[in-house]
Design an enzyme around this catalytic site. Sequence first.
Site, PDB file in Angstrom:
ATOM      1  N   ASP A  15      -1.820   8.652  -7.062  1.00 15.33           N
ATOM      2  CA  ASP A  15      -0.914   9.386  -6.520  1.00 15.33           C
ATOM      3  C   ASP A  15       0.523   9.424  -6.961  1.00 15.33           C
ATOM      4  O   ASP A  15       0.749   8.429  -8.141  1.00 15.33           O
ATOM      5  CB  ASP A  15      -0.793   8.805  -4.992  1.00 15.33           C
ATOM      6  CG  ASP A  15       0.042   9.407  -4.073  1.00 15.33           C
ATOM      7  OD1 ASP A  15       0.272  10.562  -3.935  1.00 15.33           O
ATOM      8  OD2 ASP A  15       0.944   8.690  -3.568  1.00 15.33           O
TER       9      ASP A  15
ATOM     10  N   ASP B  44       4.107   9.985  -5.074  1.00 13.82           N
ATOM     11  CA  ASP B  44       5.232   9.569  -4.386  1.00 13.82           C
ATOM     12  C   ASP B  44       4.774   8.112  -3.766  1.00 13.82           C
ATOM     13  O   ASP B  44       3.707   8.078  -3.450  1.00 13.82           O
ATOM     14  CB  ASP B  44       5.487  10.489  -3.069  1.00 13.82           C
ATOM     15  CG  ASP B  44       6.968  10.659  -2.791  1.00 13.82           C
ATOM     16  OD1 ASP B  44       7.854  10.059  -3.484  1.00 13.82           O
ATOM     17  OD2 ASP B  44       7.165  11.229  -1.724  1.00 13.82           O
TER      18      ASP B  44
ATOM     19  N   ASP C 266      -0.825   4.818  -2.136  1.00 13.51           N
ATOM     20  CA  ASP C 266       0.151   4.080  -1.412  1.00 13.51           C
ATOM     21  C   ASP C 266      -0.241   4.583   0.226  1.00 13.51           C
ATOM     22  O   ASP C 266       0.545   3.776   1.135  1.00 13.51           O
ATOM     23  CB  ASP C 266       1.637   4.146  -1.680  1.00 13.51           C
ATOM     24  CG  ASP C 266       2.137   5.703  -1.173  1.00 13.51           C
ATOM     25  OD1 ASP C 266       1.698   6.675  -1.675  1.00 13.51           O
ATOM     26  OD2 ASP C 266       3.160   5.781  -0.360  1.00 13.51           O
TER      27      ASP C 266
HETATM   28 MG   LIG Z   1       2.159   8.822  -2.084  1.00 11.76          MG
END
Ligand SMILES: [Mg+2]
Length: 328
Positions: free
Chosen positions: A14, A16, A209
């Site tokens: 991923d 961000d 995250d």
């Molecule tokens: Mg993310």
Amino acid sequence: MTTLLDGVDAVLFDLDGVVYAGPAAIPHAVESIAAIAQPVLYLTNNASRTDAQVAAHLSELGIATTPEQVVTSPQAAMPLIAKHAKPGDPILVVGGDGITVELEARGYRVVRTAAEHPVAVIQGFAPHVGWKDLAEATYALHTGIPWVATNMDWTIPQAGGIAPGNGTLVSAVHTAVGRMPEVAGKPEVPIFTAAMERVGAATAIMVGDRLDTDIRGANRAGIPSVLVLTGIDQARTVLTAIAEDRPTHVIADLRELHTDYPETRETFERSTGATYAEAGRAAVRRLGAELTLVRAGEGADTLRAALHLVASSEFGPAAMRIDPALLA
Ligand SMILES: [Mg+2]
């Protein structure tokens, strides 16, 4: 020594909260990613940027990246469109360059109104999307044609704060047409399939995250998931997550992709009926539905031990009483 990269033939990331936060790189991300020997791919639900734009951003941060390493949700949506359309067919687009570049590369005709008789609608986020675009999609969808959404993220971070994301805009159309789209992005499987197929991978891992997109998506795709604690989700949400959102592994930052990742050891104490889990120096005890910190460890070790006991408990996460020291 065993690391999370052993036996893995592709590493999916991923962006961000994992590689960058806003304009800046997350500490240790650049050098940790550069040290990975396997193919690295980036999976992004953001439909407003093209693969080349994302690759340029990553290269600016110091991670040399080609567009082929970036898998966008519009790219993952193309096989869904191909089930319903052939080159030359008009496709109604709600969204921006991230979508139109992919459609045009495959020979589809981009249209913006229902009057142009589209054979399908594709919807993704772009900052210029307005009511008129949603209205045209609604007119077209009332004729019964297929509808594909790039992703269903409710929110999208912008410079001014948290703004409505594609899922919120899809919901407006959904309310008007009374049905739901097929979805390509995380946590749905198509974006993972697109990434794996691109490099011919059989045993990838996903690093993210967010539990409800990265981790849930990896779990649905049958790929081991690694939650990194540099973004949205932390101990509290990890330990109280439903089974579908539980990560396979947890790391404090990306350096731990390259360091020893020892098995969590579980022991049963017959005299008390307690079960212990140890990861590194960390130790956690489970007695009935009660989870207690015995000894804190380094990095993500304490959370690993606690997560192990939550996952192997007969009690669901809602029924467990968790030591506040474990949730901090
Ligand atoms: Mg993310």
